[in-house]
Scaffold this motif. Sequence first.
Motif, PDB file in Angstrom:
ATOM      1  N   LYS A  37       0.135  11.114   0.742  1.00 58.81           N
ATOM      2  CA  LYS A  37      -0.169   9.816   0.146  1.00 58.81           C
ATOM      3  C   LYS A  37       0.815   9.496  -0.969  1.00 58.81           C
ATOM      4  O   LYS A  37       1.380   8.404  -1.043  1.00 58.81           O
ATOM      5  CB  LYS A  37      -1.605   9.835  -0.404  1.00 58.81           C
ATOM      6  CG  LYS A  37      -2.108   8.521  -0.928  1.00 58.81           C
ATOM      7  CD  LYS A  37      -2.150   8.418  -2.447  1.00 58.81           C
ATOM      8  CE  LYS A  37      -2.768   9.566  -3.159  1.00 58.81           C
ATOM      9  NZ  LYS A  37      -4.051   9.333  -3.762  1.00 58.81           N
TER      10      LYS A  37
ATOM     11  N   TYR B 229      -0.741   8.678   8.998  1.00 61.35           N
ATOM     12  CA  TYR B 229       0.316   8.095   8.158  1.00 61.35           C
ATOM     13  C   TYR B 229       1.416   7.421   8.987  1.00 61.35           C
ATOM     14  O   TYR B 229       2.414   6.978   8.430  1.00 61.35           O
ATOM     15  CB  TYR B 229       0.929   9.172   7.244  1.00 61.35           C
ATOM     16  CG  TYR B 229       0.050   9.509   6.073  1.00 61.35           C
ATOM     17  CD1 TYR B 229       0.087   8.735   4.916  1.00 61.35           C
ATOM     18  CD2 TYR B 229      -0.839  10.566   6.118  1.00 61.35           C
ATOM     19  CE1 TYR B 229      -0.728   9.020   3.839  1.00 61.35           C
ATOM     20  CE2 TYR B 229      -1.667  10.861   5.049  1.00 61.35           C
ATOM     21  CZ  TYR B 229      -1.601  10.087   3.917  1.00 61.35           C
ATOM     22  OH  TYR B 229      -2.421  10.374   2.855  1.00 61.35           O
TER      23      TYR B 229
ATOM     24  N   LYS C 212      -5.928   4.059  -1.013  1.00 60.85           N
ATOM     25  CA  LYS C 212      -4.902   4.687  -0.168  1.00 60.85           C
ATOM     26  C   LYS C 212      -4.984   4.149   1.256  1.00 60.85           C
ATOM     27  O   LYS C 212      -3.978   3.775   1.857  1.00 60.85           O
ATOM     28  CB  LYS C 212      -5.103   6.209  -0.186  1.00 60.85           C
ATOM     29  CG  LYS C 212      -4.050   7.008   0.503  1.00 60.85           C
ATOM     30  CD  LYS C 212      -4.443   7.562   1.856  1.00 60.85           C
ATOM     31  CE  LYS C 212      -5.777   8.207   1.970  1.00 60.85           C
ATOM     32  NZ  LYS C 212      -5.786   9.636   2.067  1.00 60.85           N
TER      33      LYS C 212
END
Lengths: 416, 416
Positions: free
Chosen positions: A104, A143, B104
């Motif tokens: 992150k 991600y 996030k």
Amino acid sequence: MMSENALNLNEIRKKYEELKGLGLKLDMSRGKPDTAQLDLSIPMLHTLDDNNFICENGMDVRNYGEFKGIPEVRRLFAEIFGVSAEQVLAGGSSSINMISDALKRCFINGPMEGFTPWSKLEKIKFICPVPGYDWHFHICDTYGIEMLPVVTREDGPDMDEVERLAKDPDVRGMICVPMYSNPTGFTYSDETVERLAAMETAAPDFRLIWDNAYCMHHLYDGDRDELANIYEACLRHGTEDRVLMFTSTSKITFAGGGVCAMAASPANIAFAADLIRYQLVCYDKVNQLCHTRFLPDKKAVEAHMRKHADIVRPKFELVLQTLERELGGLELVRWGRPKGGYFICFEAPEGCAKKIVRLCEEAGVKLTPAGATYPHGLDPKDSIIRIAPTYPPTDELRQALEVFTTAVKLAAAERI
Amino acid sequence: MMSENALNLNEIRKKYEELKGLGLKLDMSRGKPDTAQLDLSIPMLHTLDDNNFICENGMDVRNYGEFKGIPEVRRLFAEIFGVSAEQVLAGGSSSINMISDALKRCFINGPMEGFTPWSKLEKIKFICPVPGYDWHFHICDTYGIEMLPVVTREDGPDMDEVERLAKDPDVRGMICVPMYSNPTGFTYSDETVERLAAMETAAPDFRLIWDNAYCMHHLYDGDRDELANIYEACLRHGTEDRVLMFTSTSKITFAGGGVCAMAASPANIAFAADLIRYQLVCYDKVNQLCHTRFLPDKKAVEAHMRKHADIVRPKFELVLQTLERELGGLELVRWGRPKGGYFICFEAPEGCAKKIVRLCEEAGVKLTPAGATYPHGLDPKDSIIRIAPTYPPTDELRQALEVFTTAVKLAAAERI
């Protein structure tokens, strides 16, 4: 060499149908400790019975503060990692969560001061040794990281290929389990570690996610793998900001209530801490203190891990003996003989893994899905099956292995 | 009206110098529970003494699994939030961490399926009621969120201004403490809650970060604020995906070892769960079970919170009485009289807050930095000081207040 009986199709089918008729409900799918292992840490729950909640620096662990972790837990992990305590941030349950947090920061803030946040870049690729840990691939996926599989051998990933891939500037990292690897059980050789530390990377902010989950998980006291200290290797090559190391007590104390830690270079830790400071108030320090009262240093952890090994080792040996006895003569099948960790990696004849897993499932034995050890579940040869022998009691494990070996024989026989 | 003595500069200076000479070392800077409050939850540490580690659904909490939290802890938080248990994800220590995680996901994956990840957008702005919670501003800062301060009154933020700002498509959210707010102590009125639920937002993925940290923190049994159920209001207006609610037990059990939770619409929870599933294996379920064995339902929490209130209330009253006695006649100063929460918000004469905090610090009393309750530490009037009376023992609090009130008088007198 194949024994006569091994592939007598009718007999195998008959045996498989018999097993199916037993209505089993067994689970060899995940690397979970069994109850006896969990019971080993019950005394940890009583380490605060004296109502002394003050950690080394005089702080009451029940209150706010110390987002880096209490001093004693940072020191414990430092000893395990082989770095200084200032290089450790200790967290809560789940090192996977801490890995995801580190990614992150890479994506939102950049890996360190001065680097572009990865979310602002066109493409991020990671080197992923295969077969590997399914959760790593899932994290990369969340991600949007493009995964580049690299074949793992007994000494680690094919380093020629890793070095070649690292020349692509879009390749920003690699994620791996370097010791008693999930699922192969292999430990990276000294040369592999050295080359990972030394290699040139086109990306200046390349990050090696070093998930050392099984660093304390030896099965045999006198016969253990040794993993070279990657941080020291990086220091020698001036690449110390490259590596982010992770571990946890999930398989030391409680899988559902352990503590985890990250270790890295002082620059990485300072950068992470400046962000973490405001993204949490503190992790569970009560549990951190329980842990260090119970396991104050690496020596104590080692003694504790011997008790785990005494429970786990017979299960690994049962698997290996059964595979040898039932499948030892069968062509095109192989399996690892790990000295630690949580898995035995089984290689079925090409094109058979999915079928074997399905046959097992239909006979009431749950395995890790075939393909899970590859990014996006795509095992190019459809041959790798991860065996997780720790969770079932020995009797159930024996039954599950009977089903498994029969399914392997059936799939192999029907393949011909 | 100002009393004669209040601003006799020489006398005040003399008094201040005397206090300075005492060499005090007191801390009123953070909203931390004191030791007696922490001791209230010691019995929680013994709830597993019977070695029964099985939660409602038959799972051993010590092992892996249930990344959404054990059923009983989800139900407890559901009761507190006023939603269904399926709408709750329970976590570990630190709801701030859970808020950061939610942001996030917004930045990396988009708030939900079909929305652009915020990291791919040019600019993200958030509405930030002020004075507000410094950690919220710090979190926004770590994500590069541009903060738009909106003045808070007794009934919540200036809703005309909030509604005006929400028409800007770059404004993607708002972050606030709606009940016994940090630091004002105000609770949003029913009308404010309704307007927040009803308002039009230019951004279709506007997210209201509803940090309900003090929802159980009443000081007076018979005289409490009530906060309307924002989720029900959103449901009425068809905006149920707008709100993400957070709370924790940090100030119910242990600040350094509590459990936290997020509640939201089924769509938000499903989207979050699909990502969280792979970004952690599970939160600390052992601690979750300890919590629900100790505090099985909202009624039990309320009974427990009365014990907290009995410790906290006299400190709040001491602050209010001292302020009234020492500063009651002084012009241009005001303070709140909250019915719950952890703070008293003090408004000094314009341009005096920094000076007062400095004077206190030089006399050994640490306060929250002046300006901290505004984004980037910029209080435009330099007047807001957050008083956190819970942590010091009563004697120390009395001394600290003597220093504080003297510093206020000195700053006010020197200002003239």
